[in-house]
Design a protein around this motif. Structure first.
Motif, PDB file in Angstrom:
ATOM      1  N   GLY A 251      90.468  73.139 -14.681  1.00  0.00           N
ATOM      2  CA  GLY A 251      91.319  71.987 -14.395  1.00  0.00           C
ATOM      3  C   GLY A 251      91.110  70.867 -15.384  1.00  0.00           C
ATOM      4  O   GLY A 251      89.991  70.370 -15.527  1.00  0.00           O
ATOM      5  N   GLY A 252      92.163  70.466 -16.083  1.00  0.00           N
ATOM      6  CA  GLY A 252      92.071  69.381 -17.048  1.00  0.00           C
ATOM      7  C   GLY A 252      92.464  68.040 -16.453  1.00  0.00           C
ATOM      8  O   GLY A 252      92.591  67.892 -15.234  1.00  0.00           O
ATOM      9  N   PRO A 253      92.690  67.033 -17.301  1.00  0.00           N
ATOM     10  CA  PRO A 253      93.023  65.686 -16.811  1.00  0.00           C
ATOM     11  C   PRO A 253      94.230  65.652 -15.883  1.00  0.00           C
ATOM     12  O   PRO A 253      94.228  64.925 -14.887  1.00  0.00           O
ATOM     13  N   ALA A 254      95.252  66.445 -16.177  1.00  0.00           N
ATOM     14  CA  ALA A 254      96.460  66.412 -15.342  1.00  0.00           C
ATOM     15  C   ALA A 254      96.246  67.083 -13.991  1.00  0.00           C
ATOM     16  O   ALA A 254      96.910  66.744 -13.013  1.00  0.00           O
ATOM     17  N   CYS A 255      95.315  68.045 -13.917  1.00  0.00           N
ATOM     18  CA  CYS A 255      95.019  68.676 -12.627  1.00  0.00           C
ATOM     19  C   CYS A 255      94.386  67.684 -11.657  1.00  0.00           C
ATOM     20  O   CYS A 255      94.521  67.814 -10.445  1.00  0.00           O
ATOM     21  N   LEU A 256      93.688  66.699 -12.209  1.00  0.00           N
ATOM     22  CA  LEU A 256      92.898  65.784 -11.388  1.00  0.00           C
ATOM     23  C   LEU A 256      93.721  64.659 -10.775  1.00  0.00           C
ATOM     24  O   LEU A 256      93.170  63.830 -10.060  1.00  0.00           O
ATOM     25  N   ARG A 257      95.027  64.602 -11.066  1.00  0.00           N
ATOM     26  CA  ARG A 257      95.787  63.464 -10.559  1.00  0.00           C
ATOM     27  C   ARG A 257      97.099  63.856  -9.904  1.00  0.00           C
ATOM     28  O   ARG A 257      97.764  64.795 -10.312  1.00  0.00           O
ATOM     29  N   LEU A 258      97.444  63.114  -8.840  1.00  0.00           N
ATOM     30  CA  LEU A 258      98.747  63.220  -8.176  1.00  0.00           C
ATOM     31  C   LEU A 258      99.530  61.959  -8.522  1.00  0.00           C
ATOM     32  O   LEU A 258      99.058  60.844  -8.286  1.00  0.00           O
ATOM     33  N   ARG A 259     100.729  62.138  -9.053  1.00  0.00           N
ATOM     34  CA  ARG A 259     101.546  60.985  -9.453  1.00  0.00           C
ATOM     35  C   ARG A 259     102.450  60.548  -8.305  1.00  0.00           C
ATOM     36  O   ARG A 259     103.130  61.377  -7.709  1.00  0.00           O
ATOM     37  N   VAL A 260     102.441  59.259  -8.022  1.00  0.00           N
ATOM     38  CA  VAL A 260     103.259  58.696  -6.950  1.00  0.00           C
ATOM     39  C   VAL A 260     103.982  57.467  -7.501  1.00  0.00           C
ATOM     40  O   VAL A 260     103.353  56.466  -7.832  1.00  0.00           O
ATOM     41  N   VAL A 261     105.298  57.565  -7.627  1.00  0.00           N
ATOM     42  CA  VAL A 261     106.093  56.417  -8.084  1.00  0.00           C
ATOM     43  C   VAL A 261     106.332  55.484  -6.896  1.00  0.00           C
ATOM     44  O   VAL A 261     106.823  55.913  -5.847  1.00  0.00           O
ATOM     45  N   LEU A 262     105.978  54.221  -7.078  1.00  0.00           N
ATOM     46  CA  LEU A 262     106.074  53.230  -6.001  1.00  0.00           C
ATOM     47  C   LEU A 262     106.733  51.967  -6.531  1.00  0.00           C
ATOM     48  O   LEU A 262     106.382  51.470  -7.607  1.00  0.00           O
ATOM     49  N   ASN A 263     107.697  51.448  -5.753  1.00  0.00           N
ATOM     50  CA  ASN A 263     108.224  50.136  -6.126  1.00  0.00           C
ATOM     51  C   ASN A 263     107.285  49.058  -5.588  1.00  0.00           C
ATOM     52  O   ASN A 263     106.295  49.356  -4.898  1.00  0.00           O
ATOM     53  N   ASP A 264     107.576  47.815  -5.902  1.00  0.00           N
ATOM     54  CA  ASP A 264     106.641  46.734  -5.562  1.00  0.00           C
ATOM     55  C   ASP A 264     106.408  46.632  -4.057  1.00  0.00           C
ATOM     56  O   ASP A 264     105.273  46.405  -3.609  1.00  0.00           O
ATOM     57  N   ASP A 265     107.458  46.826  -3.265  1.00  0.00           N
ATOM     58  CA  ASP A 265     107.307  46.742  -1.808  1.00  0.00           C
ATOM     59  C   ASP A 265     106.432  47.882  -1.281  1.00  0.00           C
ATOM     60  O   ASP A 265     105.579  47.679  -0.413  1.00  0.00           O
ATOM     61  N   GLU A 266     106.631  49.067  -1.818  1.00  0.00           N
ATOM     62  CA  GLU A 266     105.853  50.228  -1.376  1.00  0.00           C
ATOM     63  C   GLU A 266     104.393  50.099  -1.790  1.00  0.00           C
ATOM     64  O   GLU A 266     103.486  50.488  -1.041  1.00  0.00           O
ATOM     65  N   LEU A 267     104.175  49.543  -2.960  1.00  0.00           N
ATOM     66  CA  LEU A 267     102.808  49.337  -3.430  1.00  0.00           C
ATOM     67  C   LEU A 267     102.054  48.376  -2.514  1.00  0.00           C
ATOM     68  O   LEU A 267     100.866  48.553  -2.230  1.00  0.00           O
ATOM     69  N   GLN A 268     102.758  47.372  -2.023  1.00  0.00           N
ATOM     70  CA  GLN A 268     102.141  46.430  -1.089  1.00  0.00           C
ATOM     71  C   GLN A 268     101.958  47.041   0.293  1.00  0.00           C
ATOM     72  O   GLN A 268     101.018  46.699   1.022  1.00  0.00           O
ATOM     73  N   ALA A 269     102.837  47.967   0.680  1.00  0.00           N
ATOM     74  CA  ALA A 269     102.801  48.552   2.018  1.00  0.00           C
ATOM     75  C   ALA A 269     101.729  49.622   2.173  1.00  0.00           C
ATOM     76  O   ALA A 269     101.284  49.893   3.286  1.00  0.00           O
ATOM     77  N   MET A 270     101.310  50.248   1.083  1.00  0.00           N
ATOM     78  CA  MET A 270     100.299  51.305   1.173  1.00  0.00           C
ATOM     79  C   MET A 270      98.927  50.703   1.455  1.00  0.00           C
ATOM     80  O   MET A 270      98.704  49.498   1.304  1.00  0.00           O
ATOM     81  N   HIS A 271      97.989  51.555   1.855  1.00  0.00           N
ATOM     82  CA  HIS A 271      96.598  51.117   2.061  1.00  0.00           C
ATOM     83  C   HIS A 271      95.951  50.925   0.695  1.00  0.00           C
ATOM     84  O   HIS A 271      95.735  51.887  -0.051  1.00  0.00           O
ATOM     85  N   ARG A 272      95.627  49.701   0.372  1.00  0.00           N
ATOM     86  CA  ARG A 272      95.182  49.379  -0.983  1.00  0.00           C
ATOM     87  C   ARG A 272      93.676  49.557  -1.194  1.00  0.00           C
ATOM     88  O   ARG A 272      93.170  49.375  -2.304  1.00  0.00           O
ATOM     89  N   GLY A 273      92.967  49.959  -0.139  1.00  0.00           N
ATOM     90  CA  GLY A 273      91.531  50.165  -0.277  1.00  0.00           C
ATOM     91  C   GLY A 273      91.152  51.340  -1.162  1.00  0.00           C
ATOM     92  O   GLY A 273      89.985  51.476  -1.538  1.00  0.00           O
ATOM     93  N   VAL A 274      92.137  52.209  -1.500  1.00  0.00           N
ATOM     94  CA  VAL A 274      91.849  53.355  -2.361  1.00  0.00           C
ATOM     95  C   VAL A 274      92.211  53.081  -3.818  1.00  0.00           C
ATOM     96  O   VAL A 274      92.052  53.966  -4.672  1.00  0.00           O
ATOM     97  N   LEU A 275      92.696  51.877  -4.124  1.00  0.00           N
ATOM     98  CA  LEU A 275      93.042  51.545  -5.509  1.00  0.00           C
ATOM     99  C   LEU A 275      91.794  51.093  -6.248  1.00  0.00           C
ATOM    100  O   LEU A 275      91.033  50.252  -5.769  1.00  0.00           O
ATOM    101  N   LEU A 276      91.606  51.657  -7.429  1.00  0.00           N
ATOM    102  CA  LEU A 276      90.366  51.418  -8.172  1.00  0.00           C
ATOM    103  C   LEU A 276      90.328  50.016  -8.765  1.00  0.00           C
ATOM    104  O   LEU A 276      91.235  49.589  -9.468  1.00  0.00           O
ATOM    105  N   THR A 277      89.252  49.313  -8.461  1.00  0.00           N
ATOM    106  CA  THR A 277      88.932  48.015  -9.050  1.00  0.00           C
ATOM    107  C   THR A 277      87.554  48.130  -9.680  1.00  0.00           C
ATOM    108  O   THR A 277      86.841  49.121  -9.486  1.00  0.00           O
ATOM    109  N   ASP A 278      87.150  47.101 -10.420  1.00  0.00           N
ATOM    110  CA  ASP A 278      85.802  47.119 -10.996  1.00  0.00           C
ATOM    111  C   ASP A 278      84.749  47.243  -9.904  1.00  0.00           C
ATOM    112  O   ASP A 278      83.781  48.002 -10.034  1.00  0.00           O
ATOM    113  N   ALA A 279      84.957  46.498  -8.818  1.00  0.00           N
ATOM    114  CA  ALA A 279      83.972  46.516  -7.736  1.00  0.00           C
ATOM    115  C   ALA A 279      83.917  47.883  -7.057  1.00  0.00           C
ATOM    116  O   ALA A 279      82.831  48.395  -6.749  1.00  0.00           O
ATOM    117  N   LEU A 280      85.083  48.503  -6.826  1.00  0.00           N
ATOM    118  CA  LEU A 280      85.100  49.809  -6.185  1.00  0.00           C
ATOM    119  C   LEU A 280      84.496  50.864  -7.105  1.00  0.00           C
ATOM    120  O   LEU A 280      83.765  51.757  -6.647  1.00  0.00           O
TER     121      LEU A 280
END
Length: 446
Positions: free
Chosen positions: A366-395
């Motif tokens: 499995g290469g780099p592309a195997c490791l990721r699922l792509r999800v296209v989100l508009n601004d409203d959807e990005l705000q509506a999802m659970h944001r605790g799984v989005l990578l930040t420096d602290a996370l």
């Protein structure tokens, strides 16, 4: 009105039981490294480092957690009984191959987690998710239940997100998720073309099919997902993968083609009817002209493409063109390295190449592309999802510390039967769901 949207990448975090069992017939890398000693800690840290590099460049980067392994529930459904330790002892003694299967960390390859259609494409204007049944391989067929729970936890708002159960888990509807699905578009927020690539038509015994290795994705599965997601016929292309490529080790389309935006980067042996596929895409694509970057077998022989995983690279949009994020193995195969130099100098849509070290994953196929699922989100959807799984420096720092605390630096097959390993995994995952704020998604938590 076209809404602003981004393509978010949700990478699978490599699990604590990452090992080399050679479970995937048709995956050359998986079989060639069977029984090697793995390093789960290094594998997880390599994956996190890739995520961090992309997040630092401004990409929306999410995380999907690993699954509980060894999966005791699956073993009990197969007739093994007693305490968890007794179950592990029984299966290790009588059926070590089954133990290897239920211990696989294959959920890290989230390109196989699901097929995702953005709201701009669907009839109800919600983002649709269908977990892949992965019916071709037992060790992967047990993933879709927890994958579905995870996706529902992250994308919970039914006003924005729709979730479907996996397709029937039989060969006629074999579904391998986004590894055989590519979306092409002018802008992410506009209606796009969803390209479904299949290995064979299951209900047509006379149709072309590979002779050596199995075709894991069927036409019927792809058509079912298009119906479930409410996609217009005028926006969908069904293309058959070249059977000769499957027999050469191209078990998924993402091992021989990758697309993003209006760019399709592919090997000339990717599709059975190449010209018709390109014609169909061009006829359905609006808002942009298709940029087809074709790699000839003369420049990169198919066996070199498979060995290097050139096409299992991430194709990422930048202000200056497309960035191709390749595994380090691409610079170790002479024909591929030479081609990449020529590609950057060609002045085409792919303007930059960057190397990523995901060697632990690559050894399992499995290469780099195997490791990721792509999800296209508009601004409203990005705000509506659970944001605790989005990578930040602290996370990132917290997850790095978590991996170093819970993962072994070496893992052999004999250790898969160790009850202490199961305890370590459960303790780690219980802590991880708290870090990510996902709630109870694992069997042992219920």
């Amino acid at each position: 009105m076209v809404k602003h949207a981004v393509e978010a990448n949700f990478d699978g975090l490599v699990g604590p039981t990452h090992n080399y069992a050679g479970l995937s017939w048709g995956n050359v890398a998986s079989k060639s490294n069977v029984n090697a000693v793995s390093n789960p800690r290094e594998a997880a840290l390599q994956g996190l480092a890739k995520m961090k590099r992309l997040a630092d460049r401004g990409y929306v980067q999410g995380i999907l957690p690993p699954h509980e392994r060894p999966h005791i529930s699956s073993l009990k459904s197969l007739g093994f009984s007693g305490t968890d330790a007794q179950v592990l002892e029984q299966v290790a003694t009588t059926s070590p191959s089954i133990l290897a299967a239920v211990s696989s960390a294959s959920s890290m390859w989230t390109a196989n987690a699901a097929t995702v259609s953005p709201s701009a494409d669907t009839s109800d204007h919600r983002v649709h998710f269908t977990p892949a049944n992965l019916s071709a391989k037992f060790h992967r067929s047990i993933e879709h239940t927890v994958t579905g729970r995870t996706l529902k936890s992250i994308f919970a708002d039914e006003g924005y997100f729709a979730h479907h159960p996996a397709l029937p888990s039989v060969s006629h509807f074999g579904d391998e998720g986004a590894a055989n699905h590519t979306r092409l578009c002018g802008h992410y927020g506009e209606p796009g073309v969803e390209l479904f690539v299949y290995g064979q038509a299951a209900f047509n015994e006379q149709a072309p099919a590979p002779k050596k290795y199995p075709a894991r994705q069927t036409l019927e599965a792809s058509q079912a997902i298009a119906r479930l997601h409410g996609l217009k016929d005028s926006r969908v292309v069904f293309a058959q993968q070249n059977p000769a490529a499957i027999d050469a080790g191209v078990f998924h389309n993402d091992v021989i083609a990758v697309g993003n935006g209006n760019t399709l980067f592919y090997h000339d042996m990717a599709f059975l009817n190449e010209e018709q596929v390109l014609t169909d895409i061009r006829a359905r694509l609006t808002g942009a002209e298709l940029e087809a970057v074709r790699v000839s077998n003369a420049d990169v022989p198919l066996e070199d493409a498979v060995a290097s995983y050139l096409f299992n690279s991430q194709l990422l949009n930048t202000p200056d063109g497309m960035l191709l994020a390749v595994p380090g193995e691409c610079r170790e195969v002479a024909s591929v390295s030479k081609y990449l130099d020529k590609l950057q100098a060609a002045g085409g849509p792919i303007t930059a190449v960057e190397v990523f070290d995901v060697k632990q994953s690559m050894r399992n196929g499995g290469g780099p592309a195997c490791l990721r699922l792509r999800v296209v989100l508009n601004d409203d959807e990005l705000q509506a999802m659970h944001r605790g799984v989005l990578l930040t420096d602290a996370l990132y720092e917290r997850l790095t510390t978590w991996v170093e605390a819970h993962y072994r630096s070496e893992l052999t097959h004999d250790e898969l039967a160790d009850p202490m390993l199961l305890d370590e995994v459960r303790k780690a995952l219980d802590e991880l769901t708290g870090i990510l704020g996902l709630g109870s998604i694992y069997d042992f938590q219920m």
